[in-house]
Design a protein around this motif. Structure first.
Motif, mmCIF file in Angstrom:
data_model
loop_
_atom_site.group_PDB
_atom_site.id
_atom_site.type_symbol
_atom_site.label_atom_id
_atom_site.label_comp_id
_atom_site.label_asym_id
_atom_site.label_seq_id
_atom_site.Cartn_x
_atom_site.Cartn_y
_atom_site.Cartn_z
ATOM 1 N N VAL A 185 0.833 -1.197 0.000
ATOM 2 C CA VAL A 185 0.000 0.000 0.000
ATOM 3 C C VAL A 185 0.867 1.247 0.000
ATOM 4 N N LYS A 193 2.278 1.733 -3.460
ATOM 5 C CA LYS A 193 1.265 2.209 -4.397
ATOM 6 C C LYS A 193 0.929 3.680 -4.174
ATOM 7 N N SER A 194 1.006 4.100 -2.905
ATOM 8 C CA SER A 194 0.642 5.477 -2.584
ATOM 9 C C SER A 194 1.827 6.423 -2.675
#
Length: 470
Positions: free
Chosen positions: A247, A250-251
């Motif tokens: 995560v 991805k961020s």
């Protein structure tokens, strides 16, 4: 003396009170009955004796000897079933308690040297006494570990209440005082140590901790095979970490900003610890696997996997039809109906789930897997069992949950309510133990909660009459 030192002093005093109560109950029962190994405990004890004295694992001669051993308390015999050639139980418990068995042997030699005639055969009372004391000692050590683990997150008073509740208001209490030769106290010790290493050490980065976790988990599985399911704890920890890093990547977090990072580099640091823990734990199961293969011709022919069919069921495990509600709430040894304080524990974990999402999520998943396994077993009521005995291995989880619950509302009035409630449920559990031990309720037949509640009002005179008229 500062507050921290005062807390430590009181914790030690309460520990000694708990030890004193536990040992008093055990020793009085041992004296009245005349021995400490009975029930399923015989199946765990006799392979150790056979291995040490006979050099094999055939237990028929031990069972034959014990079948002529009568209880002082009413004259009941210890063995009233068909004598087996081999034990269906694992050898792990005997190996863990073998040092205490050895102490019993030396005590027997000393007694004989002093002129006391005690058989040096691995089956006389000193062997059983120290074997059972070893089980109690490890079980209590496990509770101390539970306290230390919970103390990392919650207040001293809440942790004391949590340990006291599990010690004297859960199924563990019965297997720390009366049926100490069974595997539950030792299983609790090993799994509590496993959980403590998980929360208290940087095991993901330290190879020696990974090996130690594999050894403890493997030994716990060697003692009670169901304990191997706690492998889900490090697995979920790694998965949780991988998802968090994914995560973050991805961020556009720090992981994502690293140039050239590959999926292999992202995943491998998590998989490596799991491979080490898993390999060590699996290797430790091989001795029992080979023993079963030799004794019964095939691992799949061991009694545990055949008993369900023999009792008229489709198999020993019915994973498509687990009796979850019965296991948790039935009057027939239901975990929460017999031991209501443990339901409070689960509520406590849920209350702090937003504060400790990973900790709570993993612990509740580990507990749920134990529930599912027991509920899928053909004998979901766990045989002759004081409540949900097969959940004694979840004691660390229960202590954490109770500490969380009593710490959630820190006002002094709530703490007093916690103390009163814990004492009430300890008394409830003690009276229930008297019902069970005296035969006021059947040990292996259905009973309703209505019967149990009604009996609680009359159990003391019934138990005293049972003791003095046998």
């Amino acid at each position: 003396m500062n507050v921290k030192n005062l807390d430590t002093v009181w914790a030690k005093r309460l520990l000694w009170v708990g030890i004193g109560i536990t040992l008093t109950i055990f020793l009085v029962n041992f004296y009245l009955v005349g021995f400490g190994v009975y029930g399923d405990g015989i199946g765990y004890y006799t392979p150790l004796r056979s291995l040490v004295f006979d050099g094999d694992l055939k237990i028929s001669n031990e069972y034959e000897y014990l079948s002529h051993s009568a209880s002082n308390f009413g004259g009941g015999v210890r063995v009233d079933k068909e004598i087996p050639e081999y034990s269906k139980y694992t050898l792990g418990l005997g190996l863990v308690l073998s040092p205490f068995f050895a102490v019993g042997h030396f005590a027997t030699l000393i007694l004989n040297a002093l002129g006391v005639d005690v058989a040096v055969n691995g089956l006389s009372w000193p062997y059983e006494l120290f074997y059972c004391l070893g089980s109690i000692g490890l079980g209590i050590t496990g509770l101390v570990i539970c306290y230390k683990g919970a103390r990392r997150f919650f207040s001293h008073n809440a942790c004391i209440l949590g340990v006291a509740g599990v010690w004297f208001a859960s199924p563990l209490s019965f297997y720390l005082t009366l049926e100490t030769s069974m595997s539950h106290a030792v299983s609790q010790f090993l799994i509590s140590m496993f959980f403590y290493i998980w929360i208290a050490t940087p095991w993901l980065k330290q190879r020696r901790q990974q090996v130690l976790m594999g050894l403890i988990l493997g030994l716990a599985g060697f003692v009670r095979p169901q304990d191997i399911l706690f492998a889900i704890v490090p697995i979920l920890t790694v998965v949780w970490g991988l998802i968090s890093r994914w995560v973050s990547q991805k961020s556009g977090g720090s992981v994502g900003r690293q140039e050239g990072i590959s999926k292999t580099k992202l995943i491998w640091p998590g998989l490596s610890p799991l491979m080490i823990i898993g390999l060590v734990a699996i290797l430790m199961q091989l001795p029992q696997f080979l023993i079963y293969q030799w004794q019964f011709g095939s691992f799949f022919d061991i009694p545990y996997l055949q008993e369900g069919t023999a009792e008229g069921h489709q198999g020993s495990f019915q994973f498509s039809n687990p009796q979850i509600l019965n296991v948790l709430f039935s009057g027939f040894h239901g975990l929460f109906s017999w031991h209501p304080l443990l339901l409070v524990s689960i509520i406590g974990l849920i209350l702090v789930s937003r504060k400790f999402p990973q900790l709570v999520g993993i612990m509740l998943t580990a507990f749920a897997m134990q529930v599912y396994l027991v509920a899928a077993w053909w004998c979901w009521w766990q045989g002759s069992s004081f409540g949900g005995r097969m959940f004694a291995n979840c004691s660390f989880i229960f202590v954490m949950g109770l500490a969380a619950f009593w710490d959630y509302f820190p006002r002094p009035s709530w703490q007093r309510f916690g103390l009163i409630s814990t004492v009430f449920f300890m008394i409830w559990n003690g009276l229930l133990g008297l019902q069970y031990d005296s035969g006021m309720i059947p040990s292996e037949a259905p009973v309703t909660m209505g019967q149990i509640i009604q009996n609680q009002l009359f159990v003391l005179p019934y138990f005293l009459n049972h003791v003095f008229n046998r």
